[in-house]
Scaffold this motif. Structure first.
Motif, PDB file in Angstrom:
ATOM      1  N   GLY A 109      -6.453  16.925 -11.522  1.00  0.00           N
ATOM      2  CA  GLY A 109      -6.444  17.087 -13.091  1.00  0.00           C
ATOM      3  C   GLY A 109      -7.361  18.142 -13.503  1.00  0.00           C
ATOM      4  N   SER A 110      -8.621  17.962 -13.170  1.00  0.00           N
ATOM      5  CA  SER A 110      -9.502  18.697 -13.684  1.00  0.00           C
ATOM      6  C   SER A 110      -9.390  20.363 -13.383  1.00  0.00           C
ATOM      7  CB  SER A 110     -11.030  18.361 -13.351  1.00  0.00           C
ATOM      8  OG  SER A 110     -11.234  18.450 -11.822  1.00  0.00           O
ATOM      9  N   GLN A 111      -9.051  20.466 -11.954  1.00  0.00           N
ATOM     10  CA  GLN A 111      -8.476  21.745 -11.731  1.00  0.00           C
ATOM     11  C   GLN A 111      -7.508  22.207 -12.334  1.00  0.00           C
ATOM     12  OE1 GLN A 111      -7.946  20.823  -7.396  1.00  0.00           O
ATOM     13  NE2 GLN A 111      -9.551  22.014  -6.642  1.00  0.00           N
ATOM     14  N   ILE A 112      -6.599  21.494 -12.654  1.00  0.00           N
ATOM     15  CA  ILE A 112      -5.442  22.030 -13.635  1.00  0.00           C
ATOM     16  C   ILE A 112      -5.950  22.375 -14.954  1.00  0.00           C
ATOM     17  CG2 ILE A 112      -3.432  21.333 -14.773  1.00  0.00           C
ATOM     18  CD1 ILE A 112      -2.634  19.699 -12.218  1.00  0.00           C
ATOM     19  N   THR A 177       0.130  42.702 -20.623  1.00  0.00           N
ATOM     20  CA  THR A 177      -0.421  41.765 -19.821  1.00  0.00           C
ATOM     21  C   THR A 177       0.262  40.659 -20.093  1.00  0.00           C
ATOM     22  OG1 THR A 177      -2.327  41.377 -21.451  1.00  0.00           O
ATOM     23  CG2 THR A 177      -2.527  42.869 -19.660  1.00  0.00           C
ATOM     24  N   GLU A 178       1.169  40.698 -21.231  1.00  0.00           N
ATOM     25  CA  GLU A 178       1.701  39.234 -21.725  1.00  0.00           C
ATOM     26  C   GLU A 178       2.661  38.556 -20.549  1.00  0.00           C
ATOM     27  OE1 GLU A 178       3.806  39.750 -25.307  1.00  0.00           O
ATOM     28  OE2 GLU A 178       2.605  41.519 -25.849  1.00  0.00           O
ATOM     29  N   CYS A 179       3.219  39.373 -20.042  1.00  0.00           N
ATOM     30  CA  CYS A 179       4.364  38.577 -19.112  1.00  0.00           C
ATOM     31  C   CYS A 179       3.505  38.319 -17.943  1.00  0.00           C
ATOM     32  CB  CYS A 179       5.277  39.548 -18.635  1.00  0.00           C
ATOM     33  SG  CYS A 179       4.752  41.094 -18.359  1.00  0.00           S
ATOM     34  N   ALA A 180       2.394  38.772 -17.739  1.00  0.00           N
ATOM     35  CA  ALA A 180       1.555  38.351 -16.648  1.00  0.00           C
ATOM     36  C   ALA A 180       1.032  36.895 -16.866  1.00  0.00           C
ATOM     37  CB  ALA A 180       0.621  39.254 -16.204  1.00  0.00           C
ATOM     38  N   ILE A 181       0.369  36.660 -18.164  1.00  0.00           N
ATOM     39  CA  ILE A 181      -0.030  35.536 -18.733  1.00  0.00           C
ATOM     40  C   ILE A 181       1.035  34.414 -18.541  1.00  0.00           C
ATOM     41  CG2 ILE A 181      -1.002  34.345 -20.704  1.00  0.00           C
ATOM     42  CD1 ILE A 181      -2.237  36.869 -21.498  1.00  0.00           C
ATOM     43  N   ASN A 182       2.173  34.775 -18.830  1.00  0.00           N
ATOM     44  CA  ASN A 182       3.269  33.667 -19.001  1.00  0.00           C
ATOM     45  C   ASN A 182       3.518  33.189 -17.556  1.00  0.00           C
ATOM     46  OD1 ASN A 182       3.450  33.525 -21.811  1.00  0.00           O
ATOM     47  ND2 ASN A 182       5.286  35.038 -21.729  1.00  0.00           N
ATOM     48  N   GLU A 183       3.555  34.323 -16.509  1.00  0.00           N
ATOM     49  CA  GLU A 183       3.858  33.947 -15.178  1.00  0.00           C
ATOM     50  C   GLU A 183       2.642  33.028 -14.557  1.00  0.00           C
ATOM     51  OE1 GLU A 183       6.202  38.020 -14.268  1.00  0.00           O
ATOM     52  OE2 GLU A 183       4.298  37.907 -13.477  1.00  0.00           O
ATOM     53  N   HIS A 184       1.329  33.229 -15.119  1.00  0.00           N
ATOM     54  CA  HIS A 184       0.209  32.486 -14.622  1.00  0.00           C
ATOM     55  C   HIS A 184       0.615  31.096 -15.126  1.00  0.00           C
ATOM     56  CE1 HIS A 184      -2.964  35.898 -13.927  1.00  0.00           C
ATOM     57  NE2 HIS A 184      -1.987  35.982 -13.191  1.00  0.00           N
ATOM     58  N   ARG A 185       1.007  30.855 -16.210  1.00  0.00           N
ATOM     59  CA  ARG A 185       1.029  29.478 -16.757  1.00  0.00           C
ATOM     60  C   ARG A 185       2.340  28.904 -16.061  1.00  0.00           C
ATOM     61  NH1 ARG A 185      -1.946  28.865 -20.922  1.00  0.00           N
ATOM     62  NH2 ARG A 185      -2.095  30.042 -22.658  1.00  0.00           N
ATOM     63  N   ALA A 186       3.163  29.574 -15.600  1.00  0.00           N
ATOM     64  CA  ALA A 186       4.337  29.109 -14.764  1.00  0.00           C
ATOM     65  C   ALA A 186       3.964  28.525 -13.318  1.00  0.00           C
ATOM     66  CB  ALA A 186       5.383  30.119 -14.662  1.00  0.00           C
ATOM     67  N   ILE A 187       3.071  29.686 -12.875  1.00  0.00           N
ATOM     68  CA  ILE A 187       2.589  29.114 -11.503  1.00  0.00           C
ATOM     69  C   ILE A 187       1.651  27.762 -11.768  1.00  0.00           C
ATOM     70  CG2 ILE A 187       1.024  29.968  -9.935  1.00  0.00           C
ATOM     71  CD1 ILE A 187       1.778  32.935 -10.172  1.00  0.00           C
ATOM     72  N   ILE A 188       0.827  27.744 -12.531  1.00  0.00           N
ATOM     73  CA  ILE A 188       0.147  26.482 -12.798  1.00  0.00           C
ATOM     74  C   ILE A 188       1.101  25.256 -12.823  1.00  0.00           C
ATOM     75  CG2 ILE A 188      -1.476  25.284 -14.232  1.00  0.00           C
ATOM     76  CD1 ILE A 188      -2.569  27.863 -15.176  1.00  0.00           C
ATOM     77  N   ALA A 189       2.116  25.396 -13.790  1.00  0.00           N
ATOM     78  CA  ALA A 189       2.911  24.206 -14.017  1.00  0.00           C
ATOM     79  C   ALA A 189       3.703  23.814 -12.552  1.00  0.00           C
ATOM     80  CB  ALA A 189       4.281  24.902 -14.948  1.00  0.00           C
ATOM     81  N   ALA A 190       4.246  24.785 -11.808  1.00  0.00           N
ATOM     82  CA  ALA A 190       4.824  24.660 -10.527  1.00  0.00           C
ATOM     83  C   ALA A 190       3.809  23.916  -9.581  1.00  0.00           C
ATOM     84  CB  ALA A 190       5.624  25.865 -10.081  1.00  0.00           C
ATOM     85  N   LEU A 191       2.690  24.352  -9.605  1.00  0.00           N
ATOM     86  CA  LEU A 191       1.623  23.917  -8.740  1.00  0.00           C
ATOM     87  C   LEU A 191       1.445  22.460  -9.209  1.00  0.00           C
ATOM     88  CD1 LEU A 191      -1.136  26.676  -8.521  1.00  0.00           C
ATOM     89  CD2 LEU A 191       0.158  25.719  -6.549  1.00  0.00           C
ATOM     90  N   ALA A 192       1.452  22.074 -10.198  1.00  0.00           N
ATOM     91  CA  ALA A 192       0.881  20.796 -10.562  1.00  0.00           C
ATOM     92  C   ALA A 192       2.261  19.855 -10.292  1.00  0.00           C
ATOM     93  CB  ALA A 192       0.740  20.701 -12.158  1.00  0.00           C
TER      94      ALA A 192
END
Lengths: 252, 252
Positions: A109-112, A177-192
DNA sequence: GGCCATCAAACTGCATGCAATTGCGGCGCC
DNA sequence: GGCGCCGCAATTGCATGCAGTTTGATGGCC
């Protein structure tokens, strides 16, 4: 000062690694453009150390591919050719694939939250300069790599990510850079969620689109290093000294 | 002497890179075992250079992960933990996958003969010492990488292959090299035929089996570095200085 | 006007020297 | 007898100095 200590790998001593870090950062924030000269004296003076140390630092950065060192010549910030840039991205895709595969479903959780915090920071930085955005975006990937707690992977991902940054400053137009940021969020979600297949695909797509945004075409004119452009024509030359043009005006 | 010239990347000057190459070779041939001490003086004396140069060389090797450098301490040949070894092989599989994917069906006739010649050399070396066999096997993979003419890929594959060599000398039992040689031949054949899927699978399987032969189990006793074994228990320690055992008899 | 030789400044390549830190053997103490 | 402390040798950390190379600028020649 949390005294993160120098991580076991490389980063020899103290002063040297301080200089390395400073230069690395200056390079990825494009304060130092590709091709910029890095004389040992000036570095030493700037950082309050002797040439010996500055030299050692340059050696380390050369080993990472951020700096080009040629005998008896002033060190310069590396100027990757277009092909090298493409190669770097290919390698990066593989390595970061390894990262997310190891991480999928294994994050605490803390990593996320740490990751989310980082992306928030990226978001806030959108108003600032491009340099900071690029640095933060890169650091997101390095942060991810660090969570594998595999020092080797961290080192390689960092290096190759830095190289890609260099590339961006060479070949990329001012980019959103916007789309990159959204992609980062998506990656976090999928990782979680632990969806390995999904996260692999997301990461792959993310890096691929970054690469494509950056490396649309060889852009021979904007590649800006005459020598790279001429390199293919120099293959005929058999001598060690690759090409010998009558005083060609390099940058600087 | 073909005067191969120092390849653009890293390998700063002359003397330094000579020392690096010599040490690298000594390490992968296990003339220098993991943990072996590398004092600057001795190196300098041995190679007829000053400490400054020896030191610089050690810095480069540390950047490659072959040597461990800790402040105010004698440099030692790196002793990868079992996990690091496993990680190195994972990375290697990805990188070499990239290599063969780029190479499949693109090799020239002379390149193919060069590869075959190399494997012949491996074959001939079967009677000799293990050290030479291991070196040649490693060099086969580096040769392959060089044929991509992607400097970055060459560098990473070389580094990670050297690291894997280190690993082998740490964790591997005297192993049979025959199957590896056959696998090399099979890879060349598939590359020549241009069967990308096949060669990817072959390479993957090849490296995987090498890894499995080497890394059968954590082999805690034979891993031989007490400190690695204790590392997980040291996570509690908040200080920089990781662990302080009462004189533990290290090797050498 | 353009081209080439010559020369000085700038810079790197490397060795040496000095200060600081560590490792280790011996000594005393429990 | 074993454990901890202290002092010296070994070793690293770093700066400086000198020699060799490159850069590029000035001046002479065609």
């Amino acid at each position: 000062m949390p005294a993160r200590a120098t991580s076991k790998t490389s980063e020899s001593s103290d002063k040297v690694s301080v200089i390395c870090r400073a230069l690395r950062r200056a390079i990825i924030e494009q304060a130092l453009e590709p091709g910029a000269k890095l004389p040992e004296d000036s570095l030493g003076e700037r950082f309050g150390v002797s040439r010996t140390i500055a030299r050692h630092a340059l050696g380390q950065l050369a080993a990472e591919g951020l700096v080009e060192l040629r005998r008896n010549r002033i060190a310069v910030v590396a100027t990757p050719s277009w092909k090298e840039a493409r190669d770097a991205f290919d390698i990066r895709i593989q390595l970061e694939g390894l990262v997310v595969r190891q991480l999928a479903g294994k994050l605490t959780g803390s990593q996320i939250s740490e990751l989310n915090d980082h992306v928030d920071a990226e978001d806030r930085a959108r108003g600032g300069t491009d340099a900071v955005s690029i640095r933060l975006a890169t650091e997101f990937h390095i942060l991810l790599a660090q969570m594998t707690s595999s020092p080797i992977l961290v080192r390689y991902v960092s290096e190759v990510a830095y190289r890609c940054c260099l590339t961006l400053s060479l070949y990329s137009r001012p980019h959103s850079t916007e789309c990159a940021i959204n992609e980062h969020r998506a990656i976090i979600a999928a990782l979680a969620k632990g969806d390995e297949a999904k996260v692999m695909e997301l990461m792959h797509h993310h890096l691929d689109s970054v690469a494509n945004r950056a490396l649309v075409a060889p852009t021979p004119q904007r590649g800006r290093d005459l020598l790279d452009i001429l390199a293919p024509y120099a293959d005929e030359v058999t001598s060690d000294r690759v090409v010998k043009l009558p005083k060609v005006a390099r940058r600087g």
